[in-house]
Write a protein that holds these residues in place. Structure first.
Motif, PDB file in Angstrom:
ATOM      1  N   TRP A 156       5.627   0.865  26.716  1.00 39.43           N
ATOM      2  CA  TRP A 156       4.268  -0.164  26.270  1.00 39.43           C
ATOM      3  C   TRP A 156       4.767  -0.316  24.765  1.00 39.43           C
ATOM      4  CZ3 TRP A 156       0.012  -1.834  29.286  1.00 39.43           C
ATOM      5  CH2 TRP A 156      -0.633  -0.796  30.381  1.00 39.43           C
ATOM      6  N   HIS A 157       4.430  -1.919  24.701  1.00 34.01           N
ATOM      7  CA  HIS A 157       4.634  -2.545  23.520  1.00 34.01           C
ATOM      8  C   HIS A 157       3.323  -2.576  22.379  1.00 34.01           C
ATOM      9  CE1 HIS A 157       5.914  -4.325  20.227  1.00 34.01           C
ATOM     10  NE2 HIS A 157       5.331  -5.212  20.392  1.00 34.01           N
ATOM     11  N   PHE A 158       2.835  -2.010  22.020  1.00 33.52           N
ATOM     12  CA  PHE A 158       1.357  -2.147  20.933  1.00 33.52           C
ATOM     13  C   PHE A 158       1.514  -3.123  20.044  1.00 33.52           C
ATOM     14  CE2 PHE A 158       3.559   2.119  18.794  1.00 33.52           C
ATOM     15  CZ  PHE A 158       3.163   1.768  17.132  1.00 33.52           C
ATOM     16  N   LYS A 159       0.294  -3.499  19.279  1.00 32.51           N
ATOM     17  CA  LYS A 159       0.591  -4.049  18.266  1.00 32.51           C
ATOM     18  C   LYS A 159      -0.995  -3.917  17.985  1.00 32.51           C
ATOM     19  CE  LYS A 159       2.103  -8.336  18.207  1.00 32.51           C
ATOM     20  NZ  LYS A 159       2.282 -10.024  18.646  1.00 32.51           N
ATOM     21  N   THR A 160      -1.368  -3.436  17.059  1.00 29.67           N
ATOM     22  CA  THR A 160      -2.419  -2.938  15.439  1.00 29.67           C
ATOM     23  C   THR A 160      -1.947  -3.873  14.576  1.00 29.67           C
ATOM     24  OG1 THR A 160      -4.074  -2.011  14.732  1.00 29.67           O
ATOM     25  CG2 THR A 160      -1.365  -0.747  14.753  1.00 29.67           C
ATOM     26  N   THR A 161      -4.051  -4.313  14.564  1.00 27.21           N
ATOM     27  CA  THR A 161      -3.471  -5.054  12.736  1.00 27.21           C
ATOM     28  C   THR A 161      -4.764  -4.085  11.261  1.00 27.21           C
ATOM     29  OG1 THR A 161      -4.097  -7.206  14.082  1.00 27.21           O
ATOM     30  CG2 THR A 161      -5.095  -7.248  12.159  1.00 27.21           C
ATOM     31  N   LEU A 162      -4.248  -3.880  11.263  1.00 26.88           N
ATOM     32  CA  LEU A 162      -4.951  -3.153   9.776  1.00 26.88           C
ATOM     33  C   LEU A 162      -5.489  -3.963   9.018  1.00 26.88           C
ATOM     34  CD1 LEU A 162      -2.451  -0.528   9.496  1.00 26.88           C
ATOM     35  CD2 LEU A 162      -4.157  -0.907  11.179  1.00 26.88           C
ATOM     36  N   THR A 163      -6.904  -3.572   8.381  1.00 32.41           N
ATOM     37  CA  THR A 163      -7.116  -4.383   6.649  1.00 32.41           C
ATOM     38  C   THR A 163      -8.103  -3.263   6.284  1.00 32.41           C
ATOM     39  OG1 THR A 163      -9.186  -4.681   7.677  1.00 32.41           O
ATOM     40  CG2 THR A 163      -8.000  -6.112   8.974  1.00 32.41           C
ATOM     41  N   GLN A 164      -7.735  -4.375   4.550  1.00 31.31           N
ATOM     42  CA  GLN A 164      -9.138  -3.356   3.776  1.00 31.31           C
ATOM     43  C   GLN A 164      -9.164  -5.200   2.825  1.00 31.31           C
ATOM     44  OE1 GLN A 164      -8.886  -2.312   0.626  1.00 31.31           O
ATOM     45  NE2 GLN A 164      -7.342  -3.616   0.278  1.00 31.31           N
ATOM     46  N   ASN A 165     -10.620  -4.696   2.610  1.00 28.12           N
ATOM     47  CA  ASN A 165     -10.910  -5.995   1.389  1.00 28.12           C
ATOM     48  C   ASN A 165     -12.202  -5.073   0.377  1.00 28.12           C
ATOM     49  OD1 ASN A 165     -13.577  -5.450   2.500  1.00 28.12           O
ATOM     50  ND2 ASN A 165     -13.716  -7.531   3.315  1.00 28.12           N
ATOM     51  N   LEU A 166     -11.387  -3.241   0.314  1.00 28.94           N
ATOM     52  CA  LEU A 166     -12.295  -2.896  -0.795  1.00 28.94           C
ATOM     53  C   LEU A 166     -12.166  -2.957  -2.270  1.00 28.94           C
ATOM     54  CD1 LEU A 166     -14.938  -1.129  -0.996  1.00 28.94           C
ATOM     55  CD2 LEU A 166     -13.915   0.764  -0.937  1.00 28.94           C
ATOM     56  N   ASN A 167     -10.906  -2.635  -2.096  1.00 30.83           N
ATOM     57  CA  ASN A 167      -9.946  -2.796  -3.159  1.00 30.83           C
ATOM     58  C   ASN A 167      -9.041  -3.856  -3.406  1.00 30.83           C
ATOM     59  OD1 ASN A 167     -11.611   0.214  -4.424  1.00 30.83           O
ATOM     60  ND2 ASN A 167      -9.337   0.874  -3.148  1.00 30.83           N
ATOM     61  N   ARG A 168      -9.409  -5.633  -3.888  1.00 30.02           N
ATOM     62  CA  ARG A 168      -8.873  -6.404  -3.439  1.00 30.02           C
ATOM     63  C   ARG A 168      -7.957  -5.988  -4.864  1.00 30.02           C
ATOM     64  NH1 ARG A 168     -12.145 -11.801  -2.485  1.00 30.02           N
ATOM     65  NH2 ARG A 168     -14.029 -10.868  -0.613  1.00 30.02           N
ATOM     66  N   GLY A 169      -6.179  -6.575  -4.466  1.00 28.70           N
ATOM     67  CA  GLY A 169      -5.387  -6.838  -4.849  1.00 28.70           C
ATOM     68  C   GLY A 169      -4.555  -4.945  -4.848  1.00 28.70           C
ATOM     69  N   ALA A 170      -5.460  -3.819  -4.443  1.00 29.48           N
ATOM     70  CA  ALA A 170      -4.745  -2.474  -4.304  1.00 29.48           C
ATOM     71  C   ALA A 170      -3.509  -2.620  -3.132  1.00 29.48           C
ATOM     72  CB  ALA A 170      -6.075  -1.935  -4.059  1.00 29.48           C
ATOM     73  N   VAL A 171      -2.724  -2.552  -3.178  1.00 34.47           N
ATOM     74  CA  VAL A 171      -1.594  -2.299  -1.983  1.00 34.47           C
ATOM     75  C   VAL A 171      -2.202  -0.301  -0.997  1.00 34.47           C
ATOM     76  CG1 VAL A 171       0.737  -1.333  -1.083  1.00 34.47           C
ATOM     77  CG2 VAL A 171       0.256  -2.938  -3.022  1.00 34.47           C
ATOM     78  N   SER A 172      -2.456  -0.772   0.592  1.00 29.22           N
ATOM     79  CA  SER A 172      -2.497   0.407   1.080  1.00 29.22           C
ATOM     80  C   SER A 172      -0.843   0.300   2.145  1.00 29.22           C
ATOM     81  CB  SER A 172      -4.018  -0.165   2.129  1.00 29.22           C
ATOM     82  OG  SER A 172      -4.720  -0.541   1.096  1.00 29.22           O
ATOM     83  N   ALA A 173      -1.060   1.288   1.668  1.00 27.44           N
ATOM     84  CA  ALA A 173      -0.031   1.822   2.212  1.00 27.44           C
ATOM     85  C   ALA A 173       0.796   3.736   2.629  1.00 27.44           C
ATOM     86  CB  ALA A 173       1.586   1.872   1.392  1.00 27.44           C
ATOM     87  N   GLY A 174       1.011   3.714   3.926  1.00 29.95           N
ATOM     88  CA  GLY A 174       0.963   4.935   4.686  1.00 29.95           C
ATOM     89  C   GLY A 174       1.691   5.004   6.068  1.00 29.95           C
ATOM     90  N   GLN A 175       1.469   5.291   6.644  1.00 29.29           N
ATOM     91  CA  GLN A 175       2.670   6.254   8.750  1.00 29.29           C
ATOM     92  C   GLN A 175       1.049   5.635   9.672  1.00 29.29           C
ATOM     93  OE1 GLN A 175       4.630   9.229   8.498  1.00 29.29           O
ATOM     94  NE2 GLN A 175       6.427   7.950   7.400  1.00 29.29           N
ATOM     95  N   LEU A 176       1.527   5.540  10.684  1.00 30.92           N
ATOM     96  CA  LEU A 176       0.782   4.312  11.647  1.00 30.92           C
ATOM     97  C   LEU A 176       0.997   5.657  13.034  1.00 30.92           C
ATOM     98  CD1 LEU A 176      -1.531   1.659  12.689  1.00 30.92           C
ATOM     99  CD2 LEU A 176       0.144   3.740  14.172  1.00 30.92           C
ATOM    100  N   THR A 177       0.554   6.393  13.677  1.00 32.24           N
ATOM    101  CA  THR A 177       0.973   7.029  14.859  1.00 32.24           C
ATOM    102  C   THR A 177      -0.373   7.149  15.826  1.00 32.24           C
ATOM    103  OG1 THR A 177      -0.346   8.944  14.058  1.00 32.24           O
ATOM    104  CG2 THR A 177       2.090   9.023  13.646  1.00 32.24           C
ATOM    105  N   LEU A 178      -0.013   6.997  17.549  1.00 34.75           N
ATOM    106  CA  LEU A 178      -0.474   6.704  17.861  1.00 34.75           C
ATOM    107  C   LEU A 178      -1.279   8.070  19.113  1.00 34.75           C
ATOM    108  CD1 LEU A 178       0.411   3.059  19.635  1.00 34.75           C
ATOM    109  CD2 LEU A 178      -1.830   3.611  17.643  1.00 34.75           C
TER     110      LEU A 178
END
Length: 247
Positions: free
Chosen positions: A140-162
């Motif tokens: 199965w192919h998954f596609k997820t959309t992540l968002t954030q606009n609380l800290n504009r200009g700040a970079v959100s980075a990490g890892q995603l699992t299901l």
């Protein structure tokens, strides 16, 4: 004085018959010559010639009409094919316009002046079955959309699992990331963005497993872990809209 002998009757009759035959032959010959040379015969020959010319003209017109019909039929076919291609192009353009409008609406909600402030979150998830069999399972192919606009200009980075919950053989079962990837100690999918990002990958469900719910886990480099759950029907039903939302 000697008398002149009188011809016999058979000879005389023969001569008379010969004269009559010659006269009849001359009469029939004259009649035939008159028929040939008469004005009526000339008219008949002229009519025959006119009829032949008319027949040839009709044949020529018939062939010309057939050619016109064939040309018009081909022209109509070309017009129909061009119309179908145009309709297909218009449908594609309509889809593109709808996608662009969805993009604009998404961007306005995310970064517009009146947009609500949200921290890191999972905006959408789409699951799509692949025609790939691996280790008695289905890809199965998954596609997820992540968002954030609380800290504009700040970079959100990490890892995603299901993680997928479901049943197998009538028993509840939960498949973690390692099981979904079919390998131990599997790393999650990395993400890094300022406002939004689509993260995608592949997982494998074992044969006989019936999924019910799928959960997205986010492990940011800083801050608390985040998770968001979708029913399997939501994840698979949203494949079309989620796939076109940002493409």
């Amino acid at each position: 004085m000697a008398s002149t002998p009188t011809p016999s009757h058979p000879a005389r009759n023969w001569r008379i018959a010969l004269v009559v035959a010659i006269a009849l032959a001359l009469a029939f010959g004259g009649w035939g010559l008159w028929r040939v040379l008469s004005p009526a015969s000339t008219d008949i020959r002229a009519q025959l010639a006119d009829s032949e010319a008319a027949r040839e003209q009709l044949q020529s017109e018939h062939e010309e009409l057939q050619q016109r019909v064939a040309t018009l039929g081909r022209s109509d076919q070309i017009s129909r094919e061009a119309n179908r291609e145009l309709q297909g192009t218009l449908a594609e353009r309509d889809e593109e316009i709808a996608g662009l409008r969805a993009d604009v609406a998404f961007y306005e909600r995310l970064v517009g002046a009146t947009a609500q402030r949200h921290g890191l979150s999972v905006h959408a998830l789409a699951m799509q079955s692949q025609s790939v069999q691996a280790r008695d399972g289905t890809a199965w192919h998954f596609k997820t959309t992540l968002t954030q606009n609380l800290n504009r200009g700040a970079v959100s980075a990490g890892q995603l699992t299901l993680e997928v919950e479901g049943t197998n053989g009538g028993k509840l079962q939960t498949l973690d990331w390692d099981a979904l990837r079919q390998q131990p100690d599997s790393d999650g999918v990395a993400y890094s963005f300022k406002y939004f990002q689509q993260v995608e990958g592949d997982v494998f469900l074992p044969e006989g497993f019936s999924p019910v719910r799928v959960t997205v886990h986010l492990e940011p480099r800083s801050g608390a872990a985040i998770e968001h759950s979708f029913t399997w029907a939501e994840a698979t039903g949203a494949a079309g809209s989620a796939a076109t939302e940002l493409e």
